[in-house]
Design a protein around this motif. Structure first.
Motif, PDB file in Angstrom:
ATOM      1  N   PHE A 420       0.933  -1.145  -0.069  1.00 63.62           N
ATOM      2  CA  PHE A 420      -0.058  -0.125  -0.064  1.00 63.62           C
ATOM      3  C   PHE A 420       0.779   1.227   0.091  1.00 63.62           C
ATOM      4  O   PHE A 420       0.653   2.280  -0.644  1.00 63.62           O
ATOM      5  CB  PHE A 420      -0.897  -0.041   1.268  1.00 63.62           C
ATOM      6  CG  PHE A 420      -1.881   1.191   1.463  1.00 63.62           C
ATOM      7  CD1 PHE A 420      -2.901   1.698   0.424  1.00 63.62           C
ATOM      8  CD2 PHE A 420      -1.765   1.827   2.750  1.00 63.62           C
ATOM      9  CE1 PHE A 420      -3.746   2.569   0.823  1.00 63.62           C
ATOM     10  CE2 PHE A 420      -2.452   2.824   2.950  1.00 63.62           C
ATOM     11  CZ  PHE A 420      -3.586   3.288   1.763  1.00 63.62           C
ATOM     12  N   ALA A 421       1.903   1.225   0.898  1.00 61.13           N
ATOM     13  CA  ALA A 421       2.925   2.575   0.901  1.00 61.13           C
ATOM     14  C   ALA A 421       3.463   2.365  -0.590  1.00 61.13           C
ATOM     15  O   ALA A 421       3.770   3.539  -0.898  1.00 61.13           O
ATOM     16  CB  ALA A 421       3.807   2.021   2.066  1.00 61.13           C
ATOM     17  N   LEU A 422       4.043   1.124  -1.184  1.00 62.48           N
ATOM     18  CA  LEU A 422       4.650   1.348  -2.249  1.00 62.48           C
ATOM     19  C   LEU A 422       3.674   1.940  -3.432  1.00 62.48           C
ATOM     20  O   LEU A 422       4.138   2.801  -4.185  1.00 62.48           O
ATOM     21  CB  LEU A 422       5.124  -0.337  -2.870  1.00 62.48           C
ATOM     22  CG  LEU A 422       5.364  -0.487  -4.152  1.00 62.48           C
ATOM     23  CD1 LEU A 422       6.536   0.425  -4.344  1.00 62.48           C
ATOM     24  CD2 LEU A 422       5.576  -1.754  -4.595  1.00 62.48           C
ATOM     25  N   SER A 423       2.390   1.559  -3.354  1.00 62.82           N
ATOM     26  CA  SER A 423       1.678   2.184  -4.369  1.00 62.82           C
ATOM     27  C   SER A 423       1.209   3.385  -4.011  1.00 62.82           C
ATOM     28  O   SER A 423       1.099   4.181  -5.170  1.00 62.82           O
ATOM     29  CB  SER A 423       0.206   1.233  -4.384  1.00 62.82           C
ATOM     30  OG  SER A 423      -0.301   1.348  -3.061  1.00 62.82           O
ATOM     31  N   GLY A 424       1.332   4.023  -2.904  1.00 68.14           N
ATOM     32  CA  GLY A 424       1.235   5.444  -2.631  1.00 68.14           C
ATOM     33  C   GLY A 424       2.397   6.015  -2.873  1.00 68.14           C
ATOM     34  O   GLY A 424       2.290   7.340  -3.257  1.00 68.14           O
ATOM     35  N   ARG A 425       3.649   5.407  -3.203  1.00 59.57           N
ATOM     36  CA  ARG A 425       4.754   6.059  -3.428  1.00 59.57           C
ATOM     37  C   ARG A 425       5.548   5.620  -4.655  1.00 59.57           C
ATOM     38  O   ARG A 425       6.532   6.461  -5.180  1.00 59.57           O
ATOM     39  CB  ARG A 425       5.725   6.046  -2.248  1.00 59.57           C
ATOM     40  CG  ARG A 425       5.431   6.732  -0.812  1.00 59.57           C
ATOM     41  CD  ARG A 425       5.186   8.258  -1.083  1.00 59.57           C
ATOM     42  NE  ARG A 425       4.743   8.801  -0.198  1.00 59.57           N
ATOM     43  CZ  ARG A 425       4.408  10.246  -0.003  1.00 59.57           C
ATOM     44  NH1 ARG A 425       4.363  10.841  -1.105  1.00 59.57           N
ATOM     45  NH2 ARG A 425       4.139  10.742   1.220  1.00 59.57           N
ATOM     46  N   ALA A 426       5.010   4.588  -5.347  1.00 54.11           N
ATOM     47  CA  ALA A 426       5.776   3.897  -6.301  1.00 54.11           C
ATOM     48  C   ALA A 426       5.832   5.083  -7.572  1.00 54.11           C
ATOM     49  O   ALA A 426       6.693   5.435  -8.276  1.00 54.11           O
ATOM     50  CB  ALA A 426       5.149   2.908  -6.835  1.00 54.11           C
ATOM     51  N   THR A 427       4.558   6.086  -7.606  1.00 58.17           N
ATOM     52  CA  THR A 427       4.799   6.949  -8.718  1.00 58.17           C
ATOM     53  C   THR A 427       4.466   8.365  -7.955  1.00 58.17           C
ATOM     54  O   THR A 427       4.128   9.230  -8.602  1.00 58.17           O
ATOM     55  CB  THR A 427       3.598   6.836  -9.783  1.00 58.17           C
ATOM     56  OG1 THR A 427       2.447   6.462  -9.221  1.00 58.17           O
ATOM     57  CG2 THR A 427       3.920   5.456 -10.762  1.00 58.17           C
ATOM     58  N   THR A 428       4.445   8.619  -6.657  1.00 58.46           N
ATOM     59  CA  THR A 428       4.249   9.875  -5.952  1.00 58.46           C
ATOM     60  C   THR A 428       5.292  10.711  -6.474  1.00 58.46           C
ATOM     61  O   THR A 428       5.069  11.891  -6.315  1.00 58.46           O
ATOM     62  CB  THR A 428       4.151   9.487  -4.545  1.00 58.46           C
ATOM     63  OG1 THR A 428       3.136   8.708  -4.376  1.00 58.46           O
ATOM     64  CG2 THR A 428       3.792  11.133  -4.054  1.00 58.46           C
ATOM     65  N   PHE A 429       6.534  10.105  -6.755  1.00 60.90           N
ATOM     66  CA  PHE A 429       7.476  11.214  -7.214  1.00 60.90           C
ATOM     67  C   PHE A 429       7.006  11.715  -8.668  1.00 60.90           C
ATOM     68  O   PHE A 429       7.655  12.857  -8.957  1.00 60.90           O
ATOM     69  CB  PHE A 429       8.746  10.441  -7.464  1.00 60.90           C
ATOM     70  CG  PHE A 429       8.892   9.363  -8.578  1.00 60.90           C
ATOM     71  CD1 PHE A 429       9.384   9.787  -9.679  1.00 60.90           C
ATOM     72  CD2 PHE A 429       8.505   8.062  -8.274  1.00 60.90           C
ATOM     73  CE1 PHE A 429       9.278   8.857 -10.888  1.00 60.90           C
ATOM     74  CE2 PHE A 429       8.477   6.933  -9.386  1.00 60.90           C
ATOM     75  CZ  PHE A 429       8.727   7.466 -10.659  1.00 60.90           C
ATOM     76  N   LEU A 430       6.400  11.116  -9.298  1.00 60.87           N
ATOM     77  CA  LEU A 430       5.954  11.603 -10.929  1.00 60.87           C
ATOM     78  C   LEU A 430       5.108  12.897 -10.769  1.00 60.87           C
ATOM     79  O   LEU A 430       5.595  13.678 -11.411  1.00 60.87           O
ATOM     80  CB  LEU A 430       5.115  10.418 -11.568  1.00 60.87           C
ATOM     81  CG  LEU A 430       4.704  10.526 -12.927  1.00 60.87           C
ATOM     82  CD1 LEU A 430       5.981  10.811 -13.493  1.00 60.87           C
ATOM     83  CD2 LEU A 430       3.913   9.470 -13.396  1.00 60.87           C
ATOM     84  N   ALA A 431       4.077  13.166  -9.776  1.00 52.50           N
ATOM     85  CA  ALA A 431       3.393  14.277  -9.677  1.00 52.50           C
ATOM     86  C   ALA A 431       4.339  15.402  -9.549  1.00 52.50           C
ATOM     87  O   ALA A 431       4.236  16.375 -10.304  1.00 52.50           O
ATOM     88  CB  ALA A 431       2.165  14.213  -8.879  1.00 52.50           C
ATOM     89  N   PRO A 432       5.043  15.231  -8.412  1.00 50.57           N
ATOM     90  CA  PRO A 432       5.929  16.467  -8.103  1.00 50.57           C
ATOM     91  C   PRO A 432       7.055  16.566  -9.086  1.00 50.57           C
ATOM     92  O   PRO A 432       7.412  17.769  -9.521  1.00 50.57           O
ATOM     93  CB  PRO A 432       6.731  16.076  -6.721  1.00 50.57           C
ATOM     94  CG  PRO A 432       5.662  15.163  -6.208  1.00 50.57           C
ATOM     95  CD  PRO A 432       5.138  14.252  -7.275  1.00 50.57           C
TER      96      PRO A 432
END
Length: 472
Positions: A420-432
């Motif tokens: 869940f943390a991975l899915s929340g962070r796997a592409t969270t770098f993408l929006a910023p």
């Protein structure tokens, strides 16, 4: 109706399951919720309303360049979190206990916050240490949340787990609200009729050295150390396995690899995680860049940003508690869908606001120099749009956490909260990252809101196919 790919979580749990027949004691549950109270000021005061705009506008000195650098910093932190979260969660499952991991990462968070004292304009030689503090704190905060989330299913019955999750988020917003109010009083004591010596804020903090803004980091570390203690003292942890650490690590890594190989067994949960991965990207971006956008468009300083944050938290506190009640009655999926719509409409409204216009085409008078707080039409419309964010953002996070608890097999809670943390962070770098790139390319802050809307819309569409299991 139970679908084949989540039957494991809908059937009776095994003897060693963490799913309780009866809830834990009220002291254990409230102490668990105190974790959100202890950690939320970091997100509220540092990464959203006060320190982030100060960093971009004052430390870097240019809102556009500052927003771009902030985006890259957040993206790097998110990538580190994404790489490690599933493995750490599975290792914790194999070893049993979560609190030792929580202790380590809470210490790291406090250390990272303390480094932010060095964020002083005109001191470029200290900037690498400030960025290091931000990265360490971001990573530690996310890993801490992951392990705290894994404690949730053992504290409440499945039917009412949404209510406890909502109470936790609500307490977090109260903590953030108090922290924001404290920052305002310390930095601008004139608001409550206190006149400090010239050039000083409360506590003797020097205004020309921006000490009131810089002290936020160390203060957040002290707040964390005090208020996280009840969770460590009174919230029960799973018993340790007693196995050598090397074997636990090997077992945890093997679990993740095996789960990834057989992820088709958890198709429904996988659908949700992909949807969450996308809409959470948008949420993180709007939380992280909302204050920065307002500071750049309206020239808001600490006072305006602090009052804005207080108003947003006042709206969010009852909204997230009500959201937990709605979850238990209507289901977590519907609560998430409603929250996404609220955040999307609020973001669209913010995107429509410029220095001299609202709703894209309606011209209004810009904020006049020396005008009163929030006196311009643009600022007032911004507040209305931000109110929609406040109504939706807490419920979106709390209901998502609950949905993972309801979809996860009982003996794999830590691992799936890691994923869940991975899915929340796997592409969270993408929006910023996209915000950083597009802001640099187009030289406008407004482009950030368009990026956010794309992520929210895509996540909302993908969520339709997720089937929530029947609750007992």
């Amino acid at each position: 109706m139970t679908t084949p790919d989540h039957q494991a979580s809908a059937t009776a749990p095994p003897p060693d399951s963490t799913t309780p027949i009866r809830p834990a004691s009220w002291r254990a549950r409230i102490s668990w919720a105190m974790f959100d109270w202890a950690n939320q000021p970091y997100f509220t005061v540092i990464t959203t309303f006060i320190f982030a705009p100060y960093f971009t506008a004052k430390v870097i000195g240019n809102p556009v360049d500052g927003q771009s650098l902030w985006g890259f910093t957040q993206a790097f932190s998110a990538a580190i979190v994404a790489l490690g979260a599933p493995f750490l969660g599975a290792i914790a499952d194999a070893g049993g206990q979560r609190k030792p991991w929580l202790f380590v990462f809470q210490l790291q968070l406090a250390f990272g916050c303390a480094l932010l004292w060095l964020a002083q304009p005109g001191q470029p030689q200290l900037l690498p240490l400030v960025i290091l503090g931000l990265v360490l704190a971001n990573i530690a905060a996310e890993y801490s949340i992951m392990f705290n989330n894994a404690l949730l299913p053992a504290l409440e019955t499945p039917r009412h787990v949404g209510r406890l999750s909502g109470i936790g988020w609500g307490m977090g917003y109260v903590g953030g609200l108090i922290a924001l109010f404290t920052v305002l009083i310390v930095s601008q004591p004139e608001l409550i009729g206190i006149t400090p010596p010239p050039g000083e804020a409360l506590l003797g903090l020097k205004r020309d050295a921006f000490e009131a803004e810089r002290v936020i980091g160390p203060a957040a570390a002290i707040w964390l150390g005090i208020f996280v203690l009840p969770m460590f003292l009174f919230t029960p942890d799973r018993p340790g396995s007693g196995r050598p650490f090397r074997d636990v690590v090997r077992d945890g890594i093997g679990r993740v690899i095996n789960t990834i190989r057989h992820m088709r067994r958890y198709r429904n949960l996988l659908r949700f995680l992909i949807s969450y991965m996308i809409y959470y990207d948008g949420l993180v971006a709007v939380i992280g860049f909302g204050g920065i956008y307002a500071a750049g468009i309206f020239g808001w300083g600490t006072t305006e940003l602090g009052l804005f944050g207080i108003a947003l938290n006042v709206i969010a506190i009852p909204a997230v508690i009500l959201g937990g009640w709605l979850e238990d009655r209507w289901g977590s999926k519907r609560a998430v869908q409603l929250a996404i719509l609220l955040v999307a409409f609020g973001t669209l409204g913010i995107a429509s606001i410029g220095p001299g216009s609202v709703l894209f085409f309606i011209e209004v008078a810009p904020r006049a120099a020396g005008a009163g707080l929030f006196s311009s039409p643009g600022e007032q419309v911004f507040f209305l749009c931000a109110a929609l964010l406040g109504l939706g953002m807490g419920t979106m996070q709390a209901a998502s956490r609950t949905l993972v608890a309801r979809l996860s097999p009982p003996d794999m809670v830590g691992e799936f909260f890691g994923i869940f943390a991975l899915s929340g962070r796997a592409t969270t770098f993408l929006a910023p990252l996209l915000i950083g790139i597009t802001t640099a390319v187009f030289a406008t802050q407004r482009i950030a809101t368009i990026v956010i809307l794309v992520f929210l819309a895509a996540g909302f569409v993908l969520l339709w196919k997720v089937e929530e299991p029947a609750r007992p």
